[in-house]
Design an enzyme around this catalytic site. Structure first.
Site, short mmCIF file in Angstrom:
data_model
loop_
_atom_site.label_atom_id
_atom_site.label_comp_id
_atom_site.label_asym_id
_atom_site.label_seq_id
_atom_site.Cartn_x
_atom_site.Cartn_y
_atom_site.Cartn_z
N ASN A 13 0.53 -0.87 0.40
CA ASN A 13 0.22 0.45 0.18
C ASN A 13 0.87 1.16 -0.37
O ASN A 13 1.16 1.27 1.33
CB ASN A 13 -1.05 0.03 1.77
CG ASN A 13 -1.79 1.16 1.35
OD1 ASN A 13 -2.05 2.17 0.12
ND2 ASN A 13 -2.49 1.68 2.46
N TRP A 14 1.51 1.80 -1.19
CA TRP A 14 1.46 2.81 -1.69
C TRP A 14 1.60 4.09 -0.43
O TRP A 14 2.45 5.00 -0.62
CB TRP A 14 2.20 3.12 -3.19
CG TRP A 14 3.13 2.23 -3.02
CD1 TRP A 14 3.47 1.42 -2.20
CD2 TRP A 14 3.83 2.24 -4.56
NE1 TRP A 14 4.96 0.13 -3.57
CE2 TRP A 14 4.76 1.24 -4.71
CE3 TRP A 14 3.16 2.55 -5.76
CZ2 TRP A 14 5.21 1.48 -5.35
CZ3 TRP A 14 4.31 2.69 -6.88
CH2 TRP A 14 5.58 1.68 -7.06
N LYS A 15 0.02 4.45 -0.48
CA LYS A 15 -0.37 4.91 0.19
C LYS A 15 -0.11 6.77 -0.79
O LYS A 15 -0.20 6.49 -1.98
CB LYS A 15 0.40 6.09 1.35
CG LYS A 15 -0.52 4.54 2.34
CD LYS A 15 0.28 4.49 4.34
CE LYS A 15 0.12 2.88 4.45
NZ LYS A 15 0.33 3.84 6.49
N HIS A 99 -9.47 1.85 5.20
CA HIS A 99 -8.12 1.30 6.04
C HIS A 99 -8.57 2.88 6.67
O HIS A 99 -8.93 3.43 6.78
CB HIS A 99 -6.92 2.08 4.79
CG HIS A 99 -6.01 1.90 5.42
ND1 HIS A 99 -4.78 3.03 6.52
CD2 HIS A 99 -4.56 1.01 5.31
CE1 HIS A 99 -3.98 2.50 6.41
NE2 HIS A 99 -3.67 1.58 6.59
N GLU A 101 -6.32 4.54 7.84
CA GLU A 101 -6.48 6.08 7.44
C GLU A 101 -7.26 6.60 7.41
O GLU A 101 -7.73 7.99 7.36
CB GLU A 101 -5.09 6.77 6.82
CG GLU A 101 -3.79 6.17 7.25
CD GLU A 101 -2.78 5.58 7.20
OE1 GLU A 101 -3.14 5.65 5.27
OE2 GLU A 101 -1.55 4.83 7.25
N GLU A 171 -5.57 -5.08 10.16
CA GLU A 171 -4.05 -3.93 10.36
C GLU A 171 -4.35 -3.27 12.77
O GLU A 171 -4.95 -2.13 11.82
CB GLU A 171 -4.25 -2.71 9.67
CG GLU A 171 -3.69 -2.81 8.33
CD GLU A 171 -2.99 -2.87 7.19
OE1 GLU A 171 -2.19 -2.91 6.85
OE2 GLU A 171 -3.75 -0.91 6.90
N GLY A 177 2.49 2.16 10.35
CA GLY A 177 4.18 3.70 10.70
C GLY A 177 4.48 4.20 12.26
O GLY A 177 5.26 4.84 11.85
N SER A 217 3.45 -2.08 9.62
CA SER A 217 4.86 -2.82 10.28
C SER A 217 5.93 -3.66 10.20
O SER A 217 6.66 -4.68 10.53
CB SER A 217 5.63 -1.84 11.70
OG SER A 217 5.06 -0.70 11.74
N GLY A 238 3.09 -1.45 4.26
CA GLY A 238 2.95 0.42 3.15
C GLY A 238 4.68 0.47 3.23
O GLY A 238 5.23 0.61 2.07
N GLY A 239 5.35 1.39 4.49
CA GLY A 239 6.93 1.92 4.33
C GLY A 239 7.53 0.54 3.40
O GLY A 239 8.37 1.20 2.74
P1 13P Z 1 3.41 -0.21 7.49
O1 13P Z 1 3.71 -1.01 7.05
O2 13P Z 1 4.57 1.70 6.76
O3 13P Z 1 3.15 0.21 9.24
O4 13P Z 1 2.17 0.68 6.79
C1 13P Z 1 0.64 -0.75 7.30
C2 13P Z 1 -0.56 -0.42 6.29
O5 13P Z 1 -1.64 1.16 6.58
C3 13P Z 1 -0.47 -1.20 5.16
O6 13P Z 1 -1.93 -0.23 4.56
#
Ligand code: 13P
Length: 258
Positions: A13-15, A99, A101, A171, A177, A217, A238-239
């Site tokens: 997930n590149w956000k 999600h 966020e 999640e 994050g 993470s 994500g990251g």
């Molecule tokens: P991180 O891997 O950066 O913690 O993000 C997880 C996430 O929100 C994937 O949708």
């Protein structure tokens, strides 16, 4: 993971990250790193504006392109939004729905999540439904009840025959994050409880076949241990999905586990 019964899916997930030129560089870097093994499906959730180009860049690879959001109506006066049919026509196979966020910053609720799940299914897009508790909820000991509630509302009205198109992603909000990954045991426990909820809503066969990811993470170092949990069938990353080498290591970890 349990490959006898269900698919392993590693999704990045590149956000709100990566321009088109950065996406091109990533595609060039990732392509040679993708193992030939067919054990796991690979998905990349890119910013909406780059979807058509990402579909083109990853054509003839194992990488399916996904959206990070979808609207619940099929058309109308919803400035700035995209319908499931628009995304599908551009080659989108999956969409992240709910999600944390989007729940936190854009007012999404379990009820809008449910409507989006129906819209995606209707258009032929596979939903990746996110659920997860806050730190407060975990500390109060209500995690499993809260997750069960989220799963039940998200899946309300989804018929049994559509369940093979659904992915659930656990999640925990406190792990996103933050670098603070849930332990394999914590993540495994919640993913197992999600499978139990699905068994009660549908039946044992549906529960056994549904893919449940962990996200929060997840990285090249901890992926293998998380994926070794019997009820964790992949990751939503994500990251660590932003660097081709790191993402490829996670994919390879999923390919190596039995
Ligand atoms: P991180 O891997 O950066 O913690 O993000 C997880 C996430 O929100 C994937 O949708």
């Amino acid at each position: 993971m349990n490959r006898r019964y269900r698919k392993t899916v590693i999704a990045g997930n590149w956000k709100m990250n990566k321009t088109l030129s950065e996406t091109q560089v990533f595609a060039e870097e990732l392509r040679p790193l993708l193992s030939r093994s067919k054990w796991c499906d690979v998905v990349l959730c890119v910013p909406a504006i780059n979807i058509p180009n990402a579909v083109r860049l990853f054509k003839n690879t194992r990488v399916a392109i996904a959206a990070q959001n979808v609207h619940f109506e099929d058309h109308g006066a919803f400035t700035g939004e995209l319908s499931a049919a628009m995304l599908r026509e551009q080659g989108v196979k999956y969409a992240i729905i709910g999600h944390s966020e989007r729940r936190q910053y854009y007012g999404e609720t379990d009820f809008t999540v449910n409507r989006k799940v129906h819209a995606a299914l209707q258009a032929g897009i596979n939903p990746i439904i996110c659920v997860g508790e806050s730190l407060e909820q975990r500390e109060l000991g209500v995690t499993l009840e809260y997750i069960a509630y989220q799963v039940k509302v998200a899946l309300a009205g989804v018929p049994m025959e559509k369940m093979r198109r659904i992915i659930l992603a656990y999640e925990p909000i406190w792990a996103i994050g933050t670098g603070q990954t849930a332990t394999a045991q914590q993540a495994g426990e919640v993913c197992q409880s999600i499978r139990t909820v699905i068994r009660k809503l549908y039946d044992a066969r549906v529960a056994r076949a549904v893919t449940i990811q962990y996200g929060g993470s997840m990285n090249a170092q901890n992926a293998a241990e998380l994926l070794a949990q019997p009820d964790i069938d992949g990751g939503l990353i994500g990251g660590a999905s932003l660097k081709a080498a790191d993402f490829a290591e996670i994919i390879n970890a999923a390919n190596q586990e039995t």
